[in-house]
Design a protein around this motif. Sequence first.
Motif, PDB file in Angstrom:
ATOM      1  N   THR A  61       0.830  -1.143  -0.121  1.00  0.00           N
ATOM      2  CA  THR A  61       0.071   0.031   0.105  1.00  0.00           C
ATOM      3  C   THR A  61       0.991   1.268   0.037  1.00  0.00           C
ATOM      4  O   THR A  61       0.549   2.317  -0.300  1.00  0.00           O
ATOM      5  CB  THR A  61      -0.888   0.109   1.141  1.00  0.00           C
ATOM      6  OG1 THR A  61      -0.081  -0.203   2.360  1.00  0.00           O
ATOM      7  CG2 THR A  61      -1.817  -1.239   1.127  1.00  0.00           C
ATOM      8  N   ARG A  91      -0.413   1.975  11.829  1.00  0.00           N
ATOM      9  CA  ARG A  91      -0.910   1.910  10.410  1.00  0.00           C
ATOM     10  C   ARG A  91      -2.119   2.109  10.324  1.00  0.00           C
ATOM     11  O   ARG A  91      -3.041   1.603  11.411  1.00  0.00           O
ATOM     12  CB  ARG A  91      -0.180   0.527   9.963  1.00  0.00           C
ATOM     13  CG  ARG A  91       1.144   0.480   9.531  1.00  0.00           C
ATOM     14  CD  ARG A  91       1.531  -0.963   9.264  1.00  0.00           C
ATOM     15  NE  ARG A  91       0.705  -1.610   7.869  1.00  0.00           N
ATOM     16  CZ  ARG A  91       1.200  -1.271   6.554  1.00  0.00           C
ATOM     17  NH1 ARG A  91       2.484  -0.653   6.493  1.00  0.00           N
ATOM     18  NH2 ARG A  91       0.684  -1.700   5.487  1.00  0.00           N
ATOM     19  N   SER A  92      -2.669   2.260   9.455  1.00  0.00           N
ATOM     20  CA  SER A  92      -4.231   2.353   9.112  1.00  0.00           C
ATOM     21  C   SER A  92      -4.957   0.871   9.358  1.00  0.00           C
ATOM     22  O   SER A  92      -6.166   0.849   9.783  1.00  0.00           O
ATOM     23  CB  SER A  92      -4.597   2.955   7.978  1.00  0.00           C
ATOM     24  OG  SER A  92      -4.162   2.105   6.741  1.00  0.00           O
ATOM     25  N   ASP A  93      -4.032  -0.019   9.091  1.00  0.00           N
ATOM     26  CA  ASP A  93      -4.931  -1.364   9.347  1.00  0.00           C
ATOM     27  C   ASP A  93      -4.548  -1.894  10.559  1.00  0.00           C
ATOM     28  O   ASP A  93      -4.929  -3.031  10.760  1.00  0.00           O
ATOM     29  CB  ASP A  93      -4.269  -2.474   8.233  1.00  0.00           C
ATOM     30  CG  ASP A  93      -2.881  -2.529   8.515  1.00  0.00           C
ATOM     31  OD1 ASP A  93      -2.072  -2.079   9.018  1.00  0.00           O
ATOM     32  OD2 ASP A  93      -2.277  -3.283   7.323  1.00  0.00           O
TER      33      ASP A  93
END
Length: 143
Positions: A61, A91-93
């Motif tokens: 990503t 992180r976004s996840d």
Amino acid sequence: MAKVGMKMPEDFLLKLSRLGEKTDEIIPKVLEAGGEVVQAKVKSNLQAVIGSGTKDESRSTGELVSALGVSSARQDKDGNFNVKVGFSEPRSDGKSNAMIAGVLEYGKSGQPPKPFLKPAKSASKNACVDAMIAAFEKEVENI
């Protein structure tokens, strides 16, 4: 017994005395200059290993590369100045950038290692030292 006397030039002595007063300003600038060189090498190595040699198409990503950075120079409890090249969190996840970087660097079961940090460290050592020397000399000239 022989005796030798030596006098230093006045402008040199003035620079030395002013350097002593400004060390806390100069050291962070010098370290950050070196950190930028190392960061650039780590980033290029990281971009080269992400998605290379995989059976499936890369699912990258770009978050790991964009999270790479250099910290500002900070003084530790012993009085030493340090900068760190590393990954910001989170992180976004929800996963850790440090964990993902570790898996890339050292591999895991079914995934071979793709070292990018250790080669960057050894490859950028001389360039980092040269950048720090140049930054130091620039700061000394400005005194």
